[in-house]
Scaffold this motif. Structure first.
Motif, mmCIF file in Angstrom:
data_model
loop_
_atom_site.group_PDB
_atom_site.id
_atom_site.type_symbol
_atom_site.label_atom_id
_atom_site.label_comp_id
_atom_site.label_asym_id
_atom_site.label_seq_id
_atom_site.Cartn_x
_atom_site.Cartn_y
_atom_site.Cartn_z
ATOM 1 N N PRO A 43 0.802 -1.163 -0.144
ATOM 2 C CA PRO A 43 -0.078 -0.042 0.092
ATOM 3 C C PRO A 43 0.769 1.423 0.068
ATOM 4 C CG PRO A 43 0.143 -1.036 2.124
ATOM 5 C CD PRO A 43 0.745 -2.067 1.274
ATOM 6 N N PRO A 44 0.302 2.468 -0.635
ATOM 7 C CA PRO A 44 1.112 3.547 -0.516
ATOM 8 C C PRO A 44 1.395 4.064 0.868
ATOM 9 C CG PRO A 44 -1.178 3.866 -1.406
ATOM 10 C CD PRO A 44 -0.911 2.408 -1.214
ATOM 11 N N ALA A 45 2.378 4.659 1.203
ATOM 12 C CA ALA A 45 2.738 5.479 2.335
ATOM 13 C C ALA A 45 1.675 6.416 2.520
ATOM 14 C CB ALA A 45 4.133 5.917 2.219
ATOM 15 N N PRO A 46 1.202 6.648 3.827
ATOM 16 C CA PRO A 46 0.471 7.930 4.121
ATOM 17 C C PRO A 46 1.219 9.118 3.749
ATOM 18 C CG PRO A 46 1.222 6.720 6.093
ATOM 19 C CD PRO A 46 1.520 5.839 4.901
ATOM 20 N N PRO A 47 0.571 10.248 3.584
ATOM 21 C CA PRO A 47 1.129 11.424 3.324
ATOM 22 C C PRO A 47 2.058 11.829 4.656
ATOM 23 C CG PRO A 47 -1.077 11.859 3.359
ATOM 24 C CD PRO A 47 -1.094 10.532 3.414
ATOM 25 N N SER A 48 3.146 12.652 4.329
ATOM 26 C CA SER A 48 3.920 13.038 5.321
ATOM 27 C C SER A 48 3.222 14.382 5.877
ATOM 28 C CB SER A 48 5.424 13.591 5.242
ATOM 29 O OG SER A 48 5.198 14.479 4.075
ATOM 30 N N ALA A 49 3.332 14.919 7.118
ATOM 31 C CA ALA A 49 2.936 16.004 7.768
ATOM 32 C C ALA A 49 3.185 17.151 6.765
ATOM 33 C CB ALA A 49 3.531 16.353 9.265
ATOM 34 N N ALA A 50 4.373 17.362 6.032
ATOM 35 C CA ALA A 50 4.691 18.441 5.219
ATOM 36 C C ALA A 50 3.704 18.529 4.146
ATOM 37 C CB ALA A 50 6.081 18.218 4.781
ATOM 38 N N ASP A 51 3.232 17.060 3.584
ATOM 39 C CA ASP A 51 2.311 17.102 2.625
ATOM 40 C C ASP A 51 0.866 17.448 2.828
ATOM 41 O OD1 ASP A 51 4.503 15.955 0.774
ATOM 42 O OD2 ASP A 51 3.580 13.784 1.336
ATOM 43 N N ARG A 52 0.551 17.356 4.019
ATOM 44 C CA ARG A 52 -0.643 17.628 4.645
ATOM 45 C C ARG A 52 -0.925 19.178 4.949
ATOM 46 N NH1 ARG A 52 -0.041 13.025 7.872
ATOM 47 N NH2 ARG A 52 0.490 14.210 9.259
ATOM 48 N N GLN A 53 0.162 19.850 4.877
ATOM 49 C CA GLN A 53 0.254 21.208 5.049
ATOM 50 C C GLN A 53 -0.410 22.312 4.021
ATOM 51 O OE1 GLN A 53 0.778 22.652 8.066
ATOM 52 N NE2 GLN A 53 0.701 20.565 8.686
ATOM 53 N N PRO A 54 -1.080 23.216 4.088
ATOM 54 C CA PRO A 54 -1.616 23.906 3.051
ATOM 55 C C PRO A 54 -0.608 24.782 2.206
ATOM 56 C CG PRO A 54 -2.226 25.050 5.042
ATOM 57 C CD PRO A 54 -1.653 23.774 5.266
ATOM 58 N N PRO A 55 -0.636 25.071 0.951
ATOM 59 C CA PRO A 55 0.511 25.771 0.416
ATOM 60 C C PRO A 55 0.439 27.156 1.120
ATOM 61 C CG PRO A 55 -1.236 25.019 -1.211
ATOM 62 C CD PRO A 55 -1.755 24.811 0.173
ATOM 63 N N ASP A 56 1.710 27.882 1.019
ATOM 64 C CA ASP A 56 2.156 29.275 1.652
ATOM 65 C C ASP A 56 0.909 30.160 1.255
ATOM 66 O OD1 ASP A 56 4.494 28.092 2.977
ATOM 67 O OD2 ASP A 56 5.613 29.009 1.434
ATOM 68 N N GLY A 57 0.704 30.798 2.238
ATOM 69 C CA GLY A 57 -0.628 31.880 2.159
ATOM 70 C C GLY A 57 -1.976 31.494 2.025
ATOM 71 N N GLU A 58 -2.025 30.029 2.277
ATOM 72 C CA GLU A 58 -3.382 29.475 2.119
ATOM 73 C C GLU A 58 -4.012 29.389 3.406
ATOM 74 O OE1 GLU A 58 -5.603 28.535 -0.443
ATOM 75 O OE2 GLU A 58 -4.002 29.179 -1.745
ATOM 76 N N ARG A 59 -5.484 29.542 3.718
ATOM 77 C CA ARG A 59 -5.950 29.449 5.267
ATOM 78 C C ARG A 59 -6.281 27.890 5.468
ATOM 79 N NH1 ARG A 59 -11.233 32.839 6.364
ATOM 80 N NH2 ARG A 59 -12.030 31.145 7.529
ATOM 81 N N CYS A 60 -5.877 27.596 6.691
ATOM 82 C CA CYS A 60 -6.222 26.206 7.194
ATOM 83 C C CYS A 60 -7.106 26.327 8.431
ATOM 84 C CB CYS A 60 -5.032 25.526 7.401
ATOM 85 S SG CYS A 60 -5.063 23.743 8.023
ATOM 86 N N ILE A 61 -8.180 25.789 8.549
ATOM 87 C CA ILE A 61 -8.936 25.757 9.874
ATOM 88 C C ILE A 61 -9.035 24.379 10.512
ATOM 89 C CG2 ILE A 61 -11.199 26.428 10.893
ATOM 90 C CD1 ILE A 61 -11.540 28.369 8.446
ATOM 91 N N ASP A 62 -8.613 24.288 11.762
ATOM 92 C CA ASP A 62 -8.806 23.031 12.459
ATOM 93 C C ASP A 62 -10.272 22.636 12.442
ATOM 94 O OD1 ASP A 62 -8.902 21.077 14.477
ATOM 95 O OD2 ASP A 62 -6.837 21.396 14.767
ATOM 96 N N SER A 63 -10.477 21.456 12.076
ATOM 97 C CA SER A 63 -11.771 20.962 12.080
ATOM 98 C C SER A 63 -12.813 21.061 13.415
ATOM 99 C CB SER A 63 -12.193 19.675 11.390
ATOM 100 O OG SER A 63 -11.422 18.816 12.253
ATOM 101 N N GLN A 64 -11.706 20.969 14.457
ATOM 102 C CA GLN A 64 -12.344 21.062 15.706
ATOM 103 C C GLN A 64 -13.035 22.359 15.919
ATOM 104 O OE1 GLN A 64 -12.932 18.454 17.768
ATOM 105 N NE2 GLN A 64 -11.985 17.393 15.799
ATOM 106 N N HIS A 65 -12.604 23.383 15.513
ATOM 107 C CA HIS A 65 -12.986 24.619 15.800
ATOM 108 C C HIS A 65 -14.315 24.852 14.924
ATOM 109 C CE1 HIS A 65 -9.407 26.440 17.663
ATOM 110 N NE2 HIS A 65 -8.768 25.701 16.746
ATOM 111 N N LEU A 66 -14.842 23.943 13.833
ATOM 112 C CA LEU A 66 -16.000 24.062 13.295
ATOM 113 C C LEU A 66 -17.059 23.211 13.714
ATOM 114 C CD1 LEU A 66 -14.470 23.710 9.654
ATOM 115 C CD2 LEU A 66 -15.262 25.710 10.543
ATOM 116 N N MET A 67 -16.679 21.962 14.247
ATOM 117 C CA MET A 67 -17.787 21.045 14.680
ATOM 118 C C MET A 67 -18.236 21.340 16.134
ATOM 119 S SD MET A 67 -17.598 19.110 12.148
ATOM 120 C CE MET A 67 -16.747 18.670 10.898
#
Length: 63
Positions: free
Chosen positions: A10-34
């Motif tokens: 099976p393919p390796a899971p994405p690394s933490a760096a792969d899960r980060q949004p591109p520079d300048g993109e907004r990221c909201i933790d889902s726990q803040h929405l739910m």
């Protein structure tokens, strides 16, 4: 056992760096929405959508 009969690795899971949004993109933790029951409602273009956390801890967005 030869390579033909060996199950595919099976393919390796994405690394933490792969899960980060591109520079300048907004990221909201889902726990803040739910809400405490693991869901929230999103209104977009006059339509209402439900975002919820599944039993497998995945997110599903439904209309």
């Amino acid at each position: 056992m030869n390579d033909i009969n060996r199950p595919a690795k099976p393919p390796a899971p994405p690394s933490a760096a792969d899960r980060q949004p591109p520079d300048g993109e907004r990221c909201i933790d889902s726990q803040h929405l739910m809400s405490p029951d693991g869901q929230c409602w999103i209104c977009h273009d006059g339509q209402r959508y439900q975002l919820r956390i599944t039993a497998a801890n995945k997110l599903i967005l439904t209309k």
